[in-house]
Write a protein that holds these residues in place. Structure first.
Motif, PDB file in Angstrom:
ATOM      1  N   THR A 254       5.130   4.812   2.134  1.00  0.00           N
ATOM      2  CA  THR A 254       5.616   6.166   2.428  1.00  0.00           C
ATOM      3  C   THR A 254       5.972   6.305   3.898  1.00  0.00           C
ATOM      4  O   THR A 254       7.025   6.876   4.243  1.00  0.00           O
ATOM      5  CB  THR A 254       4.557   7.209   2.047  1.00  0.00           C
ATOM      6  OG1 THR A 254       4.217   7.058   0.662  1.00  0.00           O
ATOM      7  CG2 THR A 254       5.076   8.612   2.284  1.00  0.00           C
ATOM      8  N   ALA A 255       5.127   5.761   4.768  1.00  0.00           N
ATOM      9  CA  ALA A 255       5.414   5.823   6.204  1.00  0.00           C
ATOM     10  C   ALA A 255       6.684   5.051   6.547  1.00  0.00           C
ATOM     11  O   ALA A 255       7.514   5.510   7.358  1.00  0.00           O
ATOM     12  CB  ALA A 255       4.234   5.261   6.992  1.00  0.00           C
ATOM     13  N   THR A 256       6.866   3.906   5.892  1.00  0.00           N
ATOM     14  CA  THR A 256       8.078   3.108   6.116  1.00  0.00           C
ATOM     15  C   THR A 256       9.314   3.863   5.653  1.00  0.00           C
ATOM     16  O   THR A 256      10.368   3.813   6.298  1.00  0.00           O
ATOM     17  CB  THR A 256       7.977   1.763   5.372  1.00  0.00           C
ATOM     18  OG1 THR A 256       6.814   1.064   5.811  1.00  0.00           O
ATOM     19  CG2 THR A 256       9.213   0.902   5.643  1.00  0.00           C
TER      20      THR A 256
ATOM     21  N   LEU B  17       6.158   7.219  -4.647  1.00  0.00           N
ATOM     22  CA  LEU B  17       5.041   7.132  -5.593  1.00  0.00           C
ATOM     23  C   LEU B  17       5.527   6.663  -6.953  1.00  0.00           C
ATOM     24  O   LEU B  17       4.927   5.763  -7.569  1.00  0.00           O
ATOM     25  CB  LEU B  17       4.363   8.498  -5.710  1.00  0.00           C
ATOM     26  CG  LEU B  17       3.234   8.599  -6.750  1.00  0.00           C
ATOM     27  CD1 LEU B  17       2.114   7.631  -6.428  1.00  0.00           C
ATOM     28  CD2 LEU B  17       2.706  10.032  -6.835  1.00  0.00           C
TER      29      LEU B  17
ATOM     30  N   GLN C 276       8.485  11.448  -0.822  1.00  0.00           N
ATOM     31  CA  GLN C 276       7.120  11.050  -1.147  1.00  0.00           C
ATOM     32  C   GLN C 276       6.958  10.803  -2.640  1.00  0.00           C
ATOM     33  O   GLN C 276       6.332   9.814  -3.055  1.00  0.00           O
ATOM     34  CB  GLN C 276       6.145  12.129  -0.682  1.00  0.00           C
ATOM     35  CG  GLN C 276       6.011  12.219   0.839  1.00  0.00           C
ATOM     36  CD  GLN C 276       5.073  13.324   1.267  1.00  0.00           C
ATOM     37  OE1 GLN C 276       5.263  14.487   0.912  1.00  0.00           O
ATOM     38  NE2 GLN C 276       4.060  12.978   2.035  1.00  0.00           N
TER      39      GLN C 276
ATOM     40  N   LYS D 155       0.841  -1.187   0.000  1.00  0.00           N
ATOM     41  CA  LYS D 155       0.000   0.000   0.000  1.00  0.00           C
ATOM     42  C   LYS D 155       0.881   1.245   0.000  1.00  0.00           C
ATOM     43  O   LYS D 155       1.874   1.312   0.726  1.00  0.00           O
ATOM     44  CB  LYS D 155      -0.912   0.022   1.226  1.00  0.00           C
ATOM     45  CG  LYS D 155      -1.780  -1.218   1.378  1.00  0.00           C
ATOM     46  CD  LYS D 155      -2.727  -1.394   0.193  1.00  0.00           C
ATOM     47  CE  LYS D 155      -3.574  -2.659   0.368  1.00  0.00           C
ATOM     48  NZ  LYS D 155      -4.453  -2.897  -0.819  1.00  0.00           N
ATOM     49  N   LEU D 156       0.518   2.225  -0.820  1.00  0.00           N
ATOM     50  CA  LEU D 156       1.340   3.418  -0.979  1.00  0.00           C
ATOM     51  C   LEU D 156       1.529   4.147   0.346  1.00  0.00           C
ATOM     52  O   LEU D 156       2.647   4.571   0.671  1.00  0.00           O
ATOM     53  CB  LEU D 156       0.713   4.349  -2.013  1.00  0.00           C
ATOM     54  CG  LEU D 156       1.447   5.677  -2.254  1.00  0.00           C
ATOM     55  CD1 LEU D 156       2.855   5.416  -2.769  1.00  0.00           C
ATOM     56  CD2 LEU D 156       0.667   6.539  -3.242  1.00  0.00           C
ATOM     57  N   GLU D 157       0.471   4.297   1.117  1.00  0.00           N
ATOM     58  CA  GLU D 157       0.576   5.016   2.390  1.00  0.00           C
ATOM     59  C   GLU D 157       1.544   4.323   3.342  1.00  0.00           C
ATOM     60  O   GLU D 157       2.359   4.974   4.018  1.00  0.00           O
ATOM     61  CB  GLU D 157      -0.803   5.143   3.047  1.00  0.00           C
ATOM     62  CG  GLU D 157      -1.809   5.967   2.259  1.00  0.00           C
ATOM     63  CD  GLU D 157      -2.426   5.195   1.099  1.00  0.00           C
ATOM     64  OE1 GLU D 157      -2.166   3.966   1.005  1.00  0.00           O
ATOM     65  OE2 GLU D 157      -3.128   5.817   0.282  1.00  0.00           O
ATOM     66  N   GLN D 158       1.451   3.004   3.387  1.00  0.00           N
ATOM     67  CA  GLN D 158       2.339   2.246   4.271  1.00  0.00           C
ATOM     68  C   GLN D 158       3.786   2.337   3.802  1.00  0.00           C
ATOM     69  O   GLN D 158       4.703   2.466   4.614  1.00  0.00           O
ATOM     70  CB  GLN D 158       1.893   0.782   4.322  1.00  0.00           C
ATOM     71  CG  GLN D 158       2.702  -0.074   5.278  1.00  0.00           C
ATOM     72  CD  GLN D 158       2.223  -1.507   5.318  1.00  0.00           C
ATOM     73  OE1 GLN D 158       1.257  -1.867   4.652  1.00  0.00           O
ATOM     74  NE2 GLN D 158       2.903  -2.334   6.094  1.00  0.00           N
TER      75      GLN D 158
ATOM     76  N   GLN E  75      11.816  15.688   2.202  1.00  0.00           N
ATOM     77  CA  GLN E  75      10.570  14.984   2.524  1.00  0.00           C
ATOM     78  C   GLN E  75       9.652  14.917   1.308  1.00  0.00           C
ATOM     79  O   GLN E  75       9.032  13.886   1.031  1.00  0.00           O
ATOM     80  CB  GLN E  75       9.871  15.681   3.696  1.00  0.00           C
ATOM     81  CG  GLN E  75      10.612  15.538   5.011  1.00  0.00           C
ATOM     82  CD  GLN E  75      10.037  16.419   6.107  1.00  0.00           C
ATOM     83  OE1 GLN E  75       9.377  17.427   5.820  1.00  0.00           O
ATOM     84  NE2 GLN E  75      10.271  16.067   7.351  1.00  0.00           N
TER      85      GLN E  75
END
Length: 417
Positions: A239-241, A335, A331, A234-237, A327
């Motif tokens: 990015t957080a990683t 992506l 991101q 998942k993209l959000e996960q 930052q």
């Protein structure tokens, strides 16, 4: 060095290249890489050097000592008089850093050490992707070279037979010439792939820091590579990683903290330091054997470190903007890498690799049809050309897929596939 290779790797013979071959799994390559890569070893020394600066920052300044001895007494005509009529004096002083300067210097040294460690892991991340992508590229290019070997061997046999038939007047010269031209084209294309392998081998040897001349043949379970799935990502996960694991981002954050701590130090530098000491004078004072405490401090009238304080303030702003840019780039990098993995994986899954079939079976049928004149020379060459192009492009697609996976691991800062 050689003993390490012997222990980790087994020697085999790879038919495409003449020299001895080291058949390597990726884990073997990475183990040697971590142990021997000169850039990583150099950065480890830089970390130790930074740690030594913490020790240095904790040290107190050495006390200063000054002394004087009279060299000649004019009244007694005595050189270097040491008795009651002689004059001698000495002074000892210790510097004390005020306003917490020492602790702030220690903190700066600690942040520098932290940044050196981050730099090591970011260097490791950068070199590791180069190692892995060259490893996978080599594997798939070798597969294409092997396919060329089979085609070249087939055309060499066919050319010998057709030269005999031409000698007997059974076939026209133009067919022999066309076969020779196509054979030459195959050899030229294969040579270009061999040149790519030579470049990849050079990069691998450099990363492994070895002067061994043996050919490094990747040992890969291709089915395991093909089965790598991305549906769980998942993209959000991701990015957080990446925000948690990207050491280049941590370096930028450390840079901001360094500049903030440096501003505190520069403000503290506006407070003068104190020199406290003891002074003794034998006969040069208003009384013999003069003892005194000394105190020395600069008066902050003109220089209050205004310029350095202002410089540090601007450097904080610059470091914060650089962090913001890092930052944003992170991101976008995640992506981009995620989309590339999705596209390459989608394309790879849409192709049924079985359409390549067995070269031996397919080419035997094509050769038999050509020899029986069921197909023309042009049709036969077109068939071989199509087969060759399909194999090369499929291998290139698989290589691109692994490159995109490694790029995703790279931008996330952690192996996710």
């Amino acid at each position: 060095m050689k003993r390490l290779w012997i222990i980790l790797l087994s020697l085999t013979c790879f038919k495409t290249f003449s020299q001895d071959t080291l058949k390597l799994a990726l884990n073997d390559v990475e183990a040697v890489f971590l142990k021997n890569n000169a850039l990583l070893l150099a950065q480890k020394y830089n970390i130790e050097a930074s740690k030594a600066q913490i020790i240095q920052a904790k040290l107190w300044d050495n006390p200063t000592f000054s002394g004087e001895q009279q060299i000649y007494n004019q009244e007694t005509k005595t050189p270097f008089p040491l008795g009651n009529m002689g004059q001698r004096a000495f002074q000892i002083q210790q510097l004390f850093l005020l306003a917490g300067k020492r602790n702030k210097q220690i903190e700066l040294a600690k942040i520098n050490t932290e940044a050196s460690e981050y730099n090591y892991y970011d260097l490791l991340r950068t070199l590791a992707i180069e190692l892995r992508t060259n490893f996978y590229d080599t594997f798939f290019i070798i597969k294409s070279v092997a396919m060329y070997d089979e085609e070249i061997l087939t055309f060499q046999k066919l050319l010998v037979a057709y030269e005999e038939q031409y000698g007997k007047g059974n076939i026209p010269l133009k067919e022999v010439i066309r076969l020779k031209a196509f054979l030459f084209s195959l050899k030229k294309e294969q040579n270009e792939l061999r040149q790519q392998i030579i470049e990849k081998q050079s990069t691998l040897r450099t990363l492994l820091n070895t002067k061994e001349t043996s050919f490094i043949a990747p040992k890969i379970d291709e089915k395991a590579l093909d089965s790598l799935g991305i549906n769980h990502l998942k993209l959000e996960q991701l990015t957080a990683t990446a925000f948690e694991n990207r050491y280049d981002l941590k370096m930028q954050d450390a840079s901001v903290r360094y500049e903030k701590e440096n501003l505190l130090l520069q403000k503290a530098m506006a407070t003068p330091n104190l020199r406290l000491g003891y002074s003794y004078d034998r006969n040069g004072s208003f009384i013999p054997n003069y003892h005194a405490i000394t105190l020395q401090i600069d008066l902050p009238v003109f220089n209050k470190n205004q310029g350095n304080i202002k410089t540090s303030s601007f450097r904080i702003e610059a470091a914060q903007k650089t962090l913001e840019q890092a930052q944003t780039s992170l991101q976008n990098d995640v992506l981009r890498a995620f989309m590339k993995v999705q596209e390459n994986n989608r394309l790879a899954q849409s192709i049924d690799s079985k359409f390549i079939g067995s070269f031996d079976t397919l080419i035997e049928g094509a050769v038999a049809s050509y020899q029986k004149r069921n197909i023309s020379l042009i049709e036969f060459v077109d068939f071989v050309e199509s087969y060759k192009t399909s194999v090369v492009e499929l291998n290139a697609l698989k290589s691109d897929r692994m490159r995109s996976i490694e790029e995703l691991n790279f931008v996330v800062g952690k192996k996710v596939l």
